[in-house]
Design a protein around this motif. Structure first.
Motif, PDB file in Angstrom:
ATOM      1  N   ALA A  60      28.791  40.727  52.301  1.00 13.43           N
ATOM      2  CA  ALA A  60      28.563  39.777  51.211  1.00 13.43           C
ATOM      3  C   ALA A  60      28.344  40.496  49.892  1.00 13.43           C
ATOM      4  N   ARG A  61      27.714  41.644  49.949  1.00 16.67           N
ATOM      5  CA  ARG A  61      27.434  42.408  48.734  1.00 16.67           C
ATOM      6  C   ARG A  61      28.715  42.989  48.137  1.00 16.67           C
ATOM      7  N   LEU A  62      29.598  43.471  49.004  1.00 16.40           N
ATOM      8  CA  LEU A  62      30.824  44.104  48.521  1.00 16.40           C
ATOM      9  C   LEU A  62      31.976  43.118  48.373  1.00 16.40           C
ATOM     10  N   GLY A  63      32.051  42.128  49.260  1.00 18.90           N
ATOM     11  CA  GLY A  63      33.167  41.193  49.218  1.00 18.90           C
ATOM     12  C   GLY A  63      32.722  39.807  48.815  1.00 18.90           C
ATOM     13  N   LEU A  89      29.298  42.860  41.717  1.00 16.92           N
ATOM     14  CA  LEU A  89      29.167  44.243  42.155  1.00 16.92           C
ATOM     15  C   LEU A  89      30.523  44.817  42.531  1.00 16.92           C
ATOM     16  N   ALA A  90      31.320  44.019  43.256  1.00 14.78           N
ATOM     17  CA  ALA A  90      32.644  44.497  43.658  1.00 14.78           C
ATOM     18  C   ALA A  90      33.488  44.830  42.437  1.00 14.78           C
ATOM     19  N   THR A  91      33.381  44.013  41.382  1.00 11.58           N
ATOM     20  CA  THR A  91      34.135  44.275  40.167  1.00 11.58           C
ATOM     21  C   THR A  91      33.658  45.548  39.498  1.00 11.58           C
ATOM     22  N   ASP A  92      32.340  45.747  39.487  1.00 10.68           N
ATOM     23  CA  ASP A  92      31.788  46.908  38.807  1.00 10.68           C
ATOM     24  C   ASP A  92      32.152  48.220  39.477  1.00 10.68           C
ATOM     25  N   ILE A  93      32.316  48.222  40.797  1.00  3.28           N
ATOM     26  CA  ILE A  93      32.651  49.476  41.455  1.00  3.28           C
ATOM     27  C   ILE A  93      34.130  49.546  41.811  1.00  3.28           C
ATOM     28  N   ALA A  94      34.904  48.554  41.320  1.00  5.36           N
ATOM     29  CA  ALA A  94      36.329  48.555  41.622  1.00  5.36           C
ATOM     30  C   ALA A  94      37.055  49.648  40.856  1.00  5.36           C
TER      31      ALA A  94
END
Length: 581
Positions: free
Chosen positions: A115-118, A181-186
């Motif tokens: 959930a945190r990553l996706g 978060l996913a966008t920030d570490i993409a």
């Protein structure tokens, strides 16, 4: 309403996971395996005396069955509170409870990680597939230190992910923090944009502690954890370099490293001072130690690695050992494997734009490495650290299949129901086999020593009335117990007071000195063999007028038969005999 549906599904899956892992924990598997009993009795000894069964105070590693069999002590320590709750009458249950509890924690933590990553829907799919995974259910009901490795891998990674927080995140906004978060570490963190990331100290410390603790659990984690950390440093090197340039974040990163080093320090010290002992088992099973040449060992390791991804391993047969995998069933359900293949394709196609997909891909690639370097790979316990990545990738694949229908509510629900039904039906078939067929398999009952466990329970009220207690060391009419298994079953099932076991004299010998596994022939009043030469030698001294004997039918003649231990078919497995002058 959507949130309510998600919460209901989350709770239902978590309760299902708990039920599959906790119900009848001391009955399935039947009896207890000698490795489980070793962990359980060491935990019981630590509870009662602060020492393991060999008298070592608060050990970092445990000597199990000889100088070639040292293992991490974490699992034994985790049994202590459950032993205290259950008491001496239910030591099988309390020995397996840490595995079951950490199994449920792993299911919860995988949901939180995905959930945190996706997104939360993918997280539910991953949670469901892990909750009903036959491999994970069986591992979670096995009181072995390898059962902790999936939890360590998932929770350690979850702490790392939670350590990174977007500075601009506003809880009041209707934005999914996981997507943010996913966008920030993409994409790599540019120097001008590095201030958007906040590195939190508490999760960094938690990650350091959990990842270091994983090194204490099982030998495979001493390869897997450093490999994953190195892979992460390589994949996100630009992000880490950008954060390192800021003093506050550099201090936070160093705090996490310090927590790792402080937690790992005792284990590092033991490895430096007792290298030969703590690495003996690894050397014994290493392909490089047993091969004729380096090229031959490398070829064996390559074949072992490839075998972890073969249909034979994943779908049709699984681990060759019936203890670790039900026969004629793979490690995974076919439906999960199908979704996983789609998930791998999706992850590879998206990894350039959303680099967090590299995490499950690296996990999938690295998890079989340790097992591949051993002579009996593929191996369900040594590769268990990779178990959660299969449902994670399968969930990505499942969501990719379902997502085209999200614009239509009725179609979306129908496709979701169809996918869930396929997962549950495939898992239900395997789980039914595990609970109701595998548990009654004669090979399984033999390796979990059901008859010996029943015999120990039968003599429990009688032991104090005799001067000597003889217990057969024969697994059946032809074979003797491997590495003197009968003694550890007796210690746990009677149970023997650890303080008395410490005081008693013991006869310990190495039947095969080159293997490094010992055999405990006797301790205190107990003699763990009924072989005629030993039996008549001890009784011939006329120093002990009474003896209680647990023997295979036909092993001992004479005496008074007190009772017989039968198997499920009614065949006699042990005779309990009283010998008095």
């Amino acid at each position: 309403m959507k949130t309510n549906r998600h919460t209901i599904a989350f709770v239902a899956i978590l309760l299902t996971a708990a039920a599959l892992r906790l119900i009848a924990l001391d009955a399935v598997p039947p009896g207890i395996n000698h490795d489980e009993a070793s962990n359980g009795y060491d935990g019981y000894s630590l509870l009662k005396t602060g020492r393991d069964r060999w008298g070592v105070p608060f050990p970092v590693v445990l000597e199990a069955f000889g100088r070639a069999d040292y293992r991490g002590a974490v699992y034994a320590y985790l049994t202590i509170p459950f032993h205290a709750i259950a008491g001496p009458e239910r030591l099988v249950w309390s020995t397996r409870m840490p595995a079951a509890v950490f199994g449920v924690i792993t299911v919860w933590a995988l949901h939180a990680l995905v959930a945190r990553l996706g997104d939360r829907t993918t997280a539910l799919w991953a949670m469901l597939m892990l909750a009903v995974s036959p491999w994970h259910v069986q591992l979670s009901r096995f009181g072995h230190e390898s059962s902790l490795t999936p939890a360590c891998a998932v929770v350690g990674l979850l702490f790392l992910v939670r350590a990174v927080r977007p500075r601009s995140h506003n809880p009041a906004l209707a934005i999914d923090p996981a997507q943010t978060l996913a966008t920030d570490i993409a994409q790599p963190i540019a120097a001008s944009a590095s201030n958007r990331i906040v590195l939190r100290t508490a999760p960094c410390v938690g990650a350091g502690v959990v990842l270091a603790t994983s090194l204490y659990t099982y030998g495979s984690m001493r390869v897997f954890t450093p490999s994953m950390v190195f892979a992460g440093l390589l994949m996100f090197r630009r992000d880490i370099a950008a954060m390192w340039r800021t003093r506050d974040r550099r201090r936070t990163m160093l705090t996490g490293v310090a927590a790792f080093m402080m937690t790992a320090a005792p284990l590092i010290y033991v490895h430096v001072t007792r290298w030969d002992q703590v690495t003996a088992r690894a050397r014994q099973v290493s392909v490089f130690h047993n091969a004729d040449s380096f090229a031959s060992a490398l070829l064996t390791a390559t074949r072992n690695y490839a075998a972890h991804f073969s249909p034979v391993w994943l779908i049709t047969h699984g681990d060759p050992s019936v203890i670790l995998s039900p026969r004629a069933h793979g490690q995974l359900d076919p439906v999960v494997v199908m979704f996983m293949i789609v998930g791998v394709v999706v992850a590879i196609s998206r990894v350039r734009t959303q680099r967090w997909y590299a995490v499950p891909l690296a996990w999938l690639i690295l998890h079989p490495v340790t097992a591949s370097l051993t002579i009996d790979g593929p191996h369900a316990l040594r590769s268990a650290c990779g178990l959660p990545v299969f449902p994670w990738l399968a969930a990505i694949g499942c969501q990719a299949i379902v997502s085209p229908f999200v614009t239509s509510g009725s179609k979306r629900h129908a496709v979701n129901a169809l996918c869930a039904a396929g997962i549950l039906l495939a898992a239900g078939r395997n789980l039914y086999h595990y609970y109701f067929e595998w548990a009654r398999d004669p090979v399984v009952t033999s390796r979990y020593q059901v008859d010996l466990c029943n015999a120990m329970r039968a003599i429990r009220p009688l032991v104090a009335d005799y001067d000597r207690v003889f217990v057969s060391d024969q697994e059946d009419a032809q074979r003797h117990w491997f590495s003197g298994e009968s003694y550890i079953i007796a210690l746990l099932l009677l149970p023997v007071d650890p303080a008395e076991f410490h005081r008693w004299g013991k006869s310990v010998d190495y039947v095969r000195p080159t293997d490094g596994f010992h055999r405990v022939e006797s301790f205190g009043p107990f003699v763990m063999t009924t072989q005629s030469d030993v039996f008549h030698r001890i009784l011939g001294r006329n120093l002990h007028p009474s003896a209680l004997v647990v023997a295979r039918p036909g092993e001992i003649t004479g005496g008074r038969l007190l009772s017989t231990v039968n198997d499920d078919s009614g065949a006699a497995r042990f005779n309990i005999i009283s010998l008095r002058p």
